[in-house]
Write an enzyme that holds these catalytic residues in place. Structure first.
Site, short mmCIF file in Angstrom:
data_model
loop_
_atom_site.label_atom_id
_atom_site.label_comp_id
_atom_site.label_asym_id
_atom_site.label_seq_id
_atom_site.Cartn_x
_atom_site.Cartn_y
_atom_site.Cartn_z
N LYS A 1 -2.29 -7.15 -56.13
CA LYS A 1 -2.05 -8.19 -54.75
C LYS A 1 -0.89 -7.65 -53.95
CE LYS A 1 -1.11 -11.44 -52.77
NZ LYS A 1 -0.63 -12.65 -52.46
N TYR B 1 2.96 -17.79 -57.45
CA TYR B 1 2.17 -19.33 -56.20
C TYR B 1 2.47 -20.46 -57.25
CZ TYR B 1 -0.81 -22.03 -53.69
OH TYR B 1 -1.21 -22.50 -51.91
N TYR C 1 -2.49 -9.74 -64.06
CA TYR C 1 -2.54 -9.72 -62.40
C TYR C 1 -1.18 -9.44 -62.42
CZ TYR C 1 -2.08 -11.87 -58.10
OH TYR C 1 -1.42 -13.24 -56.75
N ARG D 1 10.35 -18.67 -77.36
CA ARG D 1 9.17 -19.06 -77.97
C ARG D 1 9.61 -20.62 -78.42
NH1 ARG D 1 8.15 -13.40 -80.81
NH2 ARG D 1 6.64 -11.89 -78.73
N ALA E 1 5.92 -11.06 -76.13
CA ALA E 1 4.86 -11.06 -76.40
C ALA E 1 4.58 -12.86 -76.02
CB ALA E 1 3.71 -10.25 -77.14
N ARG F 1 -35.03 -11.15 -29.96
CA ARG F 1 -35.69 -10.51 -30.82
C ARG F 1 -34.40 -10.21 -32.41
NH1 ARG F 1 -38.16 -5.99 -26.57
NH2 ARG F 1 -35.90 -6.39 -26.39
N LYS G 1 -26.61 -9.08 -29.14
CA LYS G 1 -27.15 -8.40 -30.65
C LYS G 1 -26.26 -6.97 -29.79
CE LYS G 1 -30.43 -5.79 -27.95
NZ LYS G 1 -31.45 -6.06 -27.16
N ASN H 1 5.81 -0.50 -68.83
CA ASN H 1 4.10 -1.29 -68.75
C ASN H 1 3.93 -2.36 -68.61
OD1 ASN H 1 2.20 0.45 -70.99
ND2 ASN H 1 3.38 -1.48 -72.21
N GLY I 1 -31.60 -10.06 -16.22
CA GLY I 1 -31.84 -8.16 -16.70
C GLY I 1 -30.76 -7.22 -16.46
C1 UD1 Z 1 -33.80 -1.01 -21.31
C2 UD1 Z 1 -34.21 -0.24 -20.41
C3 UD1 Z 1 -35.31 0.76 -20.84
C4 UD1 Z 1 -34.71 1.74 -21.82
C5 UD1 Z 1 -34.37 0.34 -23.31
C6 UD1 Z 1 -33.21 2.32 -23.73
C7 UD1 Z 1 -34.31 -1.57 -18.57
C8 UD1 Z 1 -35.65 -2.71 -17.35
N1 UD1 Z 1 -35.32 -0.64 -19.18
O1 UD1 Z 1 -34.95 -1.63 -22.05
O2 UD1 Z 1 -36.52 1.86 -19.92
O3 UD1 Z 1 -35.62 2.30 -22.24
O4 UD1 Z 1 -33.27 -0.03 -22.25
O5 UD1 Z 1 -32.63 1.04 -25.00
O6 UD1 Z 1 -32.99 -1.61 -17.69
N2 UD1 Z 1 -28.14 -6.68 -20.91
C9 UD1 Z 1 -27.55 -7.36 -20.13
N3 UD1 Z 1 -27.79 -7.66 -19.53
C10 UD1 Z 1 -29.79 -8.35 -19.16
C11 UD1 Z 1 -29.96 -8.10 -19.30
C12 UD1 Z 1 -29.70 -6.62 -20.85
O7 UD1 Z 1 -26.25 -7.20 -20.33
O8 UD1 Z 1 -29.68 -9.14 -18.13
C13 UD1 Z 1 -28.09 -5.67 -21.73
C14 UD1 Z 1 -28.47 -5.86 -22.99
O9 UD1 Z 1 -27.62 -6.59 -23.78
C15 UD1 Z 1 -28.48 -4.62 -23.54
C16 UD1 Z 1 -29.12 -3.93 -22.62
O10 UD1 Z 1 -28.77 -4.54 -21.40
O11 UD1 Z 1 -27.14 -3.93 -24.47
C17 UD1 Z 1 -30.23 -2.88 -22.69
O12 UD1 Z 1 -31.02 -4.17 -22.32
P1 UD1 Z 1 -32.28 -4.88 -23.50
O13 UD1 Z 1 -33.03 -5.67 -22.66
O14 UD1 Z 1 -31.71 -4.68 -24.55
O15 UD1 Z 1 -32.79 -3.16 -22.88
P2 UD1 Z 1 -35.10 -2.77 -23.53
O16 UD1 Z 1 -35.71 -3.81 -23.04
O17 UD1 Z 1 -33.84 -2.13 -24.19
CA CA Z 2 -33.31 -2.39 -25.98
#
Ligand code: UD1
Ligand code: CA
Length: 454
Positions: free
Chosen positions: A347, A383, A362, A436, A419, A15, A22, A373, A80
């Site tokens: 620099k 350079y 410079y 000069r 100068a 997003r 991110k 001065n 996840g």
């Molecule tokens: C997550 C929480 C949510 C909480 C929110 C707070 C879960 C399922 N949800 O949601 O409850 O309110 O954070 O900000 O945990 N990441 C990985 N690997 C992955 C997925 C994510 O390293 O496979 C990392 C992301 O880079 C990020 C963090 O985990 O830094 C959270 O992931 P993100 O997808 O942003 O979770 P949210 O939807 O914000």
């Molecule tokens: Ca998040």
């Protein structure tokens, strides 16, 4: 008791519409991951790990650049937050308690990490979630309580309309008993709206879960979009400026003022509009900074005036005046009482006490003594197209207007260059250097010239 910290930083952050991970998106010009690592640095963890994934090379490079002892674990596929934690199994096995943090929630702080651990231990919980009440909970996991007891975290996508009304949310920061975490991770499933392994499902796998509600709701704030990132910038910017006010710094108007999180400013200094101060900059007391300055990684002593100045990786001693429209490039040291005026660039040079370069100069790769001065338009030619060379100028030398100092070259103490001279040979102390062409004035030249042409 051994405590470890795992920071989740593997997500792509689709997003955010970026080619970078991110967690490297910046709040006040510092990656969000950097903010989290700063907070982590304020707690005595026995080990700190960052889980990388999307563009792990970039995240690894940032972590390395901090020069701290942090391990990184690669999560091959972003399946996840539950799966991300699993990638750091090695760290979990070595610890008694593990703190898990989101790399995209920059306002977590060491006090909250500390207080929530105390709460976690007191409650003898398997998992303690750090929560807060916020006015707009959209997008966050909601804290579900049945009969007042914390029982689950429901992600936005999985919320019923009633659950979506709940304003207490999951910050994404937790304390886990390490052994219990190891036994819970294999039991997570992808049976949810996102089809991901949710770390938050751990809550439903144990009765011994606790919710630590933070007094400061900002700690939960994360950024999944550019708009949210902008909002974090706005909050951080105001908090930091207010902190400087509390420390005795004056602001006439806040328009265009951005001060980075690690900047230090002494009392009775005034910062004027459109001034950006970043990096590890330190500014002393009684200074006037701005309007329109950009300062990065500089050490600035007391009573310095900077007006429309750009300064990078440089040192400015006390009672110096610079500007308007001057630039200090990296490696410059400006000693006490120096005056630098308009359209001057310096620099990688050391400018001695009370030296003056008032206009259009410079000075590069030079060692300049005291009380020198520089006349208008004088320059060092450091350079030759292949190599760079140094110029040395002794105390109280007078560099005439439009002098070209062709490095490597030395001008002795109290010497003067006339100068317009191009100095290609060393000038001894107390000498006058003149170079000069012969001056010729042809009387009535214009009339004669035109007659010949006809
Ligand atoms: C997550 C929480 C949510 C909480 C929110 C707070 C879960 C399922 N949800 O949601 O409850 O309110 O954070 O900000 O945990 N990441 C990985 N690997 C992955 C997925 C994510 O390293 O496979 C990392 C992301 O880079 C990020 C963090 O985990 O830094 C959270 O992931 P993100 O997808 O942003 O979770 P949210 O939807 O914000
Ligand atoms: Ca998040």
């Amino acid at each position: 008791m051994k405590t470890g910290c795992i920071i989740l930083a593997g997500g792509a952050g689709k997003r955010m519409k970026s080619e970078r991970p991110k967690v490297l998106a910046e709040v006040l010009c510092k990656p969000m991951l950097g903010w989290v690592l700063d907070a982590v640095g304020g707690f005595p963890f026995d080990g700190v790990a960052v889980v990388t994934g999307y563009r792990a090379d970039l995240t690894d490079a940032y972590v390395m650049s901090r020069g701290e002892s942090i391990v990184t674990y690669l999560q091959k596929e972003q399946k996840g937050t539950g799966d991300a934690v699993k990638s750091a199994e090695q760290m979990i096995r070595a610890m008694d308690c593990v703190c898990v943090l989101n790399g995209d929630a920059p306002f977590i702080d060491s006090d909250t990490i500390k207080a929530s651990l105390e709460y976690h231990l007191e409650k003898k919980a398997d998992v303690t979630v750090i929560t807060a009440e916020i006015s707009d909970p959209t997008g966050y996991g909601r804290i579900i309580r049945s009969d007042g007891e914390f029982s689950a975290i429901r992600e936005q996508k999985d919320c019923s309309p009633e659950e979506a009304e709940i304003s207490e949310v999951n910050s994404g920061a937790y304390w886990f008993d390490a052994a219990r975490l190891m036994s819970m991770l294999p039991r997570l499933s992808t049976n949810n709206a996102a089809g991901e392994y949710y770390l938050t499902d751990c809550i439903e796998l144990t009765k011994k879960c606790a919710a630590f509600k933070s007094a400061n709701p900002e700690i939960v704030l994360g950024a999944n979009t550019r708009k949210a990132l902008y909002e974090l910038n706005t909050i951080a910017r105001n908090n930091i400026i207010e902190q400087h006010m509390a420390n005795g710094v004056s602001f006439v108007a806040l328009d265009g003022i951005v001060i980075g999180k690690d900047v230090k400013i002494g009392c009775d200094t005034t910062v004027m509009p459109n001034t950006v101060i970043l990096g590890n900059t330190e500014i002393g007391c009684g200074c006037n900074i701005g309007a329109n300055c950009h300062i990065e990684n500089c050490k600035i002593a007391d009573n310095v005036t900077l007006d429309n100045v750009q300064a990078y990786d440089s040192v400015i001693e006390e009672n110096v005046k610079i500007g308007p429209f001057a630039q200090l490039r990296p490696g410059s040291v400006i000693r006490t009482g120096v005056k630098i005026g308009n359209f001057v660039e310096i620099k990688n040079s050391d400018i001695g006490m009370n030296t003056c370069a008032a206009h259009l100069t410079y000075i590069g790769d030079s060692d300049v003594g005291r009380g020198v001065n520089f006349g208008c338009g004088s320059i060092t030619a450091n350079y030759d197209g292949i190599n760079k060379y140094r110029t040395k100028i002794g105390d109280h030398a007078f560099i005439g207007s439009n002098t070209n100092l062709i490095a490597p070259v030395e001008v002795g103490a109290n010497a003067t260059t006339a100068a317009g001279s191009t100095v290609t040979k060393n000038v001894p102390e107390n000498a006058l250097f003149v170079e000069r062409g012969t001056t010729r004035v042809k009387e009535n030249w214009e009339k004669n010239f035109k007659r010949k042409k006809k």
